[in-house]
Design an enzyme around this catalytic site. Structure first.
Site, PDB file in Angstrom:
ATOM      1  N   PHE A   1       0.822  -1.214   0.000  1.00  0.00           N
ATOM      2  CA  PHE A   1       0.000   0.000   0.000  1.00  0.00           C
ATOM      3  C   PHE A   1       0.864   1.275   0.000  1.00  0.00           C
ATOM      4  O   PHE A   1       0.863   2.042  -0.975  1.00  0.00           O
ATOM      5  CB  PHE A   1      -0.938  -0.057   1.225  1.00  0.00           C
ATOM      6  CG  PHE A   1      -1.550   1.249   1.621  1.00  0.00           C
ATOM      7  CD1 PHE A   1      -2.132   2.096   0.672  1.00  0.00           C
ATOM      8  CD2 PHE A   1      -1.566   1.642   2.958  1.00  0.00           C
ATOM      9  CE1 PHE A   1      -2.717   3.306   1.057  1.00  0.00           C
ATOM     10  CE2 PHE A   1      -2.149   2.840   3.346  1.00  0.00           C
ATOM     11  CZ  PHE A   1      -2.713   3.681   2.395  1.00  0.00           C
TER      12      PHE A   1
ATOM     13  N   GLU B   1       2.498   2.621  16.586  1.00  0.00           N
ATOM     14  CA  GLU B   1       2.010   1.569  17.479  1.00  0.00           C
ATOM     15  C   GLU B   1       3.092   1.064  18.427  1.00  0.00           C
ATOM     16  O   GLU B   1       2.792   0.436  19.438  1.00  0.00           O
ATOM     17  CB  GLU B   1       1.410   0.416  16.658  1.00  0.00           C
ATOM     18  CG  GLU B   1       0.290   0.922  15.774  1.00  0.00           C
ATOM     19  CD  GLU B   1      -0.588  -0.150  15.162  1.00  0.00           C
ATOM     20  OE1 GLU B   1      -0.689  -1.239  15.728  1.00  0.00           O
ATOM     21  OE2 GLU B   1      -1.179   0.132  14.110  1.00  0.00           O
TER      22      GLU B   1
ATOM     23  N   SER C   1       3.174  -4.744  16.648  1.00  0.00           N
ATOM     24  CA  SER C   1       3.922  -3.567  17.109  1.00  0.00           C
ATOM     25  C   SER C   1       5.218  -3.976  17.808  1.00  0.00           C
ATOM     26  O   SER C   1       6.229  -3.266  17.728  1.00  0.00           O
ATOM     27  CB  SER C   1       3.051  -2.670  17.988  1.00  0.00           C
ATOM     28  OG  SER C   1       2.489  -3.380  19.055  1.00  0.00           O
ATOM     29  N   ALA C   2       5.193  -5.147  18.487  1.00  0.00           N
ATOM     30  CA  ALA C   2       6.426  -5.611  19.141  1.00  0.00           C
ATOM     31  C   ALA C   2       7.495  -5.930  18.099  1.00  0.00           C
ATOM     32  O   ALA C   2       8.681  -5.627  18.279  1.00  0.00           O
ATOM     33  CB  ALA C   2       6.130  -6.841  19.997  1.00  0.00           C
ATOM     34  N   SER C   3       7.062  -6.507  16.972  1.00  0.00           N
ATOM     35  CA  SER C   3       8.052  -6.842  15.934  1.00  0.00           C
ATOM     36  C   SER C   3       8.581  -5.571  15.269  1.00  0.00           C
ATOM     37  O   SER C   3       9.760  -5.487  14.925  1.00  0.00           O
ATOM     38  CB  SER C   3       7.449  -7.808  14.905  1.00  0.00           C
ATOM     39  OG  SER C   3       6.420  -7.181  14.155  1.00  0.00           O
ATOM     40  N   LYS C   4       7.718  -4.562  15.110  1.00  0.00           N
ATOM     41  CA  LYS C   4       8.196  -3.295  14.539  1.00  0.00           C
ATOM     42  C   LYS C   4       9.139  -2.603  15.538  1.00  0.00           C
ATOM     43  O   LYS C   4      10.152  -2.022  15.151  1.00  0.00           O
ATOM     44  CB  LYS C   4       7.018  -2.370  14.200  1.00  0.00           C
ATOM     45  CG  LYS C   4       6.159  -2.810  13.034  1.00  0.00           C
ATOM     46  CD  LYS C   4       6.902  -2.856  11.701  1.00  0.00           C
ATOM     47  CE  LYS C   4       7.247  -1.487  11.158  1.00  0.00           C
ATOM     48  NZ  LYS C   4       7.815  -1.564   9.775  1.00  0.00           N
TER      49      LYS C   4
HETATM   50  P1  NAD Z   1       1.467  -3.610   3.219  1.00  0.00           P
HETATM   51  O1  NAD Z   1       1.168  -4.811   4.060  1.00  0.00           O
HETATM   52  O2  NAD Z   1       0.405  -3.031   2.363  1.00  0.00           O
HETATM   53  O3  NAD Z   1       2.718  -3.912   2.256  1.00  0.00           O
HETATM   54  C1  NAD Z   1       3.854  -4.593   2.698  1.00  0.00           C
HETATM   55  C2  NAD Z   1       4.650  -4.986   1.461  1.00  0.00           C
HETATM   56  O4  NAD Z   1       5.851  -5.646   1.906  1.00  0.00           O
HETATM   57  C3  NAD Z   1       3.916  -5.955   0.552  1.00  0.00           C
HETATM   58  O5  NAD Z   1       4.062  -5.540  -0.799  1.00  0.00           O
HETATM   59  C4  NAD Z   1       4.619  -7.279   0.789  1.00  0.00           C
HETATM   60  O6  NAD Z   1       4.614  -8.128  -0.352  1.00  0.00           O
HETATM   61  C5  NAD Z   1       6.026  -6.819   1.133  1.00  0.00           C
HETATM   62  N1  NAD Z   1       6.764  -7.790   1.947  1.00  0.00           N
HETATM   63  C6  NAD Z   1       6.313  -8.464   3.044  1.00  0.00           C
HETATM   64  N2  NAD Z   1       7.289  -9.261   3.522  1.00  0.00           N
HETATM   65  C7  NAD Z   1       8.389  -9.054   2.737  1.00  0.00           C
HETATM   66  C8  NAD Z   1       9.718  -9.553   2.750  1.00  0.00           C
HETATM   67  N3  NAD Z   1      10.113 -10.441   3.662  1.00  0.00           N
HETATM   68  N4  NAD Z   1      10.577  -9.107   1.805  1.00  0.00           N
HETATM   69  C9  NAD Z   1      10.187  -8.212   0.854  1.00  0.00           C
HETATM   70  N5  NAD Z   1       8.938  -7.718   0.799  1.00  0.00           N
HETATM   71  C10 NAD Z   1       8.052  -8.125   1.740  1.00  0.00           C
HETATM   72  O7  NAD Z   1       2.031  -2.530   4.255  1.00  0.00           O
HETATM   73  P2  NAD Z   1       1.884  -0.938   4.228  1.00  0.00           P
HETATM   74  O8  NAD Z   1       0.610  -0.580   4.862  1.00  0.00           O
HETATM   75  O9  NAD Z   1       2.223  -0.454   2.874  1.00  0.00           O
HETATM   76  O10 NAD Z   1       3.043  -0.552   5.239  1.00  0.00           O
HETATM   77  C11 NAD Z   1       4.372  -0.271   4.788  1.00  0.00           C
HETATM   78  C12 NAD Z   1       5.240   0.006   6.013  1.00  0.00           C
HETATM   79  O11 NAD Z   1       4.705   1.098   6.750  1.00  0.00           O
HETATM   80  C13 NAD Z   1       5.322  -1.166   7.003  1.00  0.00           C
HETATM   81  O12 NAD Z   1       6.640  -1.239   7.466  1.00  0.00           O
HETATM   82  C14 NAD Z   1       4.368  -0.778   8.100  1.00  0.00           C
HETATM   83  O13 NAD Z   1       4.775  -1.338   9.339  1.00  0.00           O
HETATM   84  C15 NAD Z   1       4.510   0.732   8.098  1.00  0.00           C
HETATM   85  N6  NAD Z   1       3.331   1.454   8.591  1.00  0.00           N
HETATM   86  C16 NAD Z   1       2.121   1.293   7.975  1.00  0.00           C
HETATM   87  C17 NAD Z   1       1.023   2.027   8.440  1.00  0.00           C
HETATM   88  C18 NAD Z   1      -0.317   1.924   7.771  1.00  0.00           C
HETATM   89  O14 NAD Z   1      -1.269   2.600   8.209  1.00  0.00           O
HETATM   90  N7  NAD Z   1      -0.492   1.171   6.698  1.00  0.00           N
HETATM   91  C19 NAD Z   1       1.154   2.865   9.541  1.00  0.00           C
HETATM   92  C20 NAD Z   1       2.391   2.974  10.154  1.00  0.00           C
HETATM   93  C21 NAD Z   1       3.487   2.281   9.659  1.00  0.00           C
HETATM   94  P1  TYD Z   2      -6.565  -1.221  11.191  1.00  0.00           P
HETATM   95  O1  TYD Z   2      -6.951  -0.583   9.904  1.00  0.00           O
HETATM   96  O2  TYD Z   2      -6.442  -2.713  11.238  1.00  0.00           O
HETATM   97  O3  TYD Z   2      -5.236  -0.495  11.666  1.00  0.00           O
HETATM   98  P2  TYD Z   2      -4.452  -0.590  13.109  1.00  0.00           P
HETATM   99  O4  TYD Z   2      -4.946  -1.757  13.871  1.00  0.00           O
HETATM  100  O5  TYD Z   2      -3.046  -0.736  12.660  1.00  0.00           O
HETATM  101  O6  TYD Z   2      -4.738   0.723  13.799  1.00  0.00           O
HETATM  102  O7  TYD Z   2      -7.635  -0.794  12.277  1.00  0.00           O
HETATM  103  C1  TYD Z   2      -7.890   0.563  12.587  1.00  0.00           C
HETATM  104  C2  TYD Z   2      -8.872   0.581  13.740  1.00  0.00           C
HETATM  105  O8  TYD Z   2     -10.131   0.066  13.277  1.00  0.00           O
HETATM  106  C3  TYD Z   2      -8.453  -0.295  14.895  1.00  0.00           C
HETATM  107  O9  TYD Z   2      -8.831   0.358  16.120  1.00  0.00           O
HETATM  108  C4  TYD Z   2      -9.256  -1.558  14.705  1.00  0.00           C
HETATM  109  C5  TYD Z   2     -10.524  -1.068  14.041  1.00  0.00           C
HETATM  110  N1  TYD Z   2     -11.189  -2.016  13.115  1.00  0.00           N
HETATM  111  C6  TYD Z   2     -12.568  -2.282  13.251  1.00  0.00           C
HETATM  112  O10 TYD Z   2     -13.249  -1.734  14.144  1.00  0.00           O
HETATM  113  N2  TYD Z   2     -13.132  -3.154  12.361  1.00  0.00           N
HETATM  114  C7  TYD Z   2     -12.421  -3.782  11.387  1.00  0.00           C
HETATM  115  O11 TYD Z   2     -13.005  -4.602  10.628  1.00  0.00           O
HETATM  116  C8  TYD Z   2     -11.024  -3.471  11.244  1.00  0.00           C
HETATM  117  C9  TYD Z   2     -10.195  -4.128  10.171  1.00  0.00           C
HETATM  118  C10 TYD Z   2     -10.453  -2.587  12.135  1.00  0.00           C
END
Ligand code: NAD
Ligand code: TYD
Length: 353
Positions: free
Chosen positions: A11, A135, A160-163
């Protein structure tokens, strides 16, 4: 010169790659394992663009990463690759440990070996930017001040622990080996190409399909919401001017309870694509069993990045969510394509009953 992006088919990563190539002459080597969350359809508009070099691979594959860094004379790495969904981490933490901790370790080792072989000038210019999450700071009480970069780490889910562990490794590689690292900790992103297992895209997609809108617990959990393109601009800015070894919190100044998000989406859809029966999409809201260990509140204090680097989000929540809902309405084919067999299995497992 070239940058290497990991997880660039996910994403945020795909939004970043698209934005980068729209603004820069610098090529991108995109290393992605293509797990269920990786989708090359996000990058379809780059077909035939020589500035985008896609390589299917694992961040933990040191030999591959080292080879790519050398071959493409990479000057910066932006690490998005991760397992990213909290609910999946509750059902099966193993993959999160493997990619987010062991994988990041492998990536750091490859980068360290590469940087050691560079000239002093190239070494000084090199950057490793690690993308992390708010997180890692744990859950806030309703009146507590928002997370600053000094907030102690208190991760509560396997995700979050792994991050948090990966952030610590990145920090240690700076202090121990002098690796030129930067870390960003951002809040919940939303926008185009968001996989519909996460709250906002799931609600849009379910609403349009006439399915229930599953709200966990009382729906009063609070998150800060950041439009994905604002996140991309923050990362570009940190890469350009961030101070080595520093952490920057990135947020949208949009703290909202989940139920308000769901109601906003329902009301936007009521206006843009009214239900055939004339009722509101809000009728589809369904309160379901809460997530285990569900964090109550996250909030980001994004003043450091504004003060030091002059970055501020461009979108309000109102403008960003409207664009997002419209994007999903305009991209129904993309939605249909991601709703593969494994996606359907996940939804059935997670929302059974
Ligand atoms: P996502 O799950 O949409 O995408 C993760 C991508 O990483 C995928 O394309 C997947 O194929 C690839 N991937 C997974 N394991 C892999 C590996 N071992 N080697 C190579 N590629 C691998 O995640 P996202 O939402 O785009 O998040 C991207 C980063 O931002 C992550 O590190 C996430 O922790 C961080 N982040 C995301 C959010 C959010 O709201 N989405 C918020 C804070 C931080
Ligand atoms: P999410 O998009 O999974 O992100 P994160 O857990 O990383 O914050 O969830 C956002 C918030 O929405 C979280 O408090 C969990 C809640 N949630 C629901 O209430 N229903 C759902 O079906 C999902 C996926 C999340």
């Amino acid at each position: 010169m070239t940058i290497l992006v990991t997880g660039g088919a996910g994403f945020i990563g795909s939004n970043f790659v698209l934005d980068w190539l729209a603004q820069s002459q610098e090529s991108v080597v995109n290393v992605d394992k293509l797990t269920y969350a990786g989708n090359l359809a996000n990058l379809a508009s780059l077909q035939g663009n020589p500035g985008h070099i896609f390589v299917q691979g694992d961040i933990g594959d040191r030999a591959l990463i080292e080879k790519l860094l050398k071959q493409h004379q990479v000057r910066a790495v932006v690490n998005f690759a991760a397992e990213s969904h909290v609910d999946r981490s509750i059902h099966g933490p193993g993959e999160f440990i493997q990619t987010n901790i062991v994988g990041t370790f492998g990536l750091l080792e490859a980068v360290r070996a590469h940087v050691n072989g560079l000239s002093d000038t190239d070494k000084a210019a090199f950057r490793f930017l690690h993308v992390s999450t708010d997180e890692v700071y744990g859950s806030l009480s309703p009146d507590a001040a928002a997370f600053t970069e000094q907030h102690r780490y208190e991760p509560n889910s396997p995700y979050s622990a792994s991050k948090a562990a990966s952030d610590h490794l990145v920090r240690a590689y700076h202090h121990t080996y002098g690796l030129p690292v930067l870390t960003t900790n951002c809040s919940n992103n939303y926008g185009p190409y968001h996989f519909p297992e996460k709250l906002i895209p799931l609600m849009i997609v379910n609403a349009l399909a006439g399915k229930p809108l599953p709200v966990y617990g009382d729906g009063m959990q609070i998150r800060d919401w950041l439009y994905v393109k604002d996140h991309c601009s923050a990362i570009r800015r940190v890469l350009e001017a961030g101070r080595l070894g520093e952490t920057y919190n990135v947020g949208g100044w949009n703290e909202k309870p989940n139920i308000e998000i769901v109601r906003t989406i329902a009301s936007l859809l009521d206006g843009l694509r009214p239900r055939a029966d004339g009722k509101s999409y809000a009728e589809q809201i369904s309160y379901v069993t809460d997530r285990l260990g569900h964090d109550r509140r996250y909030a980001i204090d994004a003043r450091k990045i504004e003060r030091e680097l002059g970055w501020k989000p461009a979108e309000t929540f109102e403008s960003g969510i409207r664009k997002t809902v419209q994007w999903y309405l305009d991209n129904q084919e993309w939605v249909a394509q991601v709703q593969s067999g494994s996606y359907r299995d996940w939804i059935a497992q997670q929302y059974q009953g």
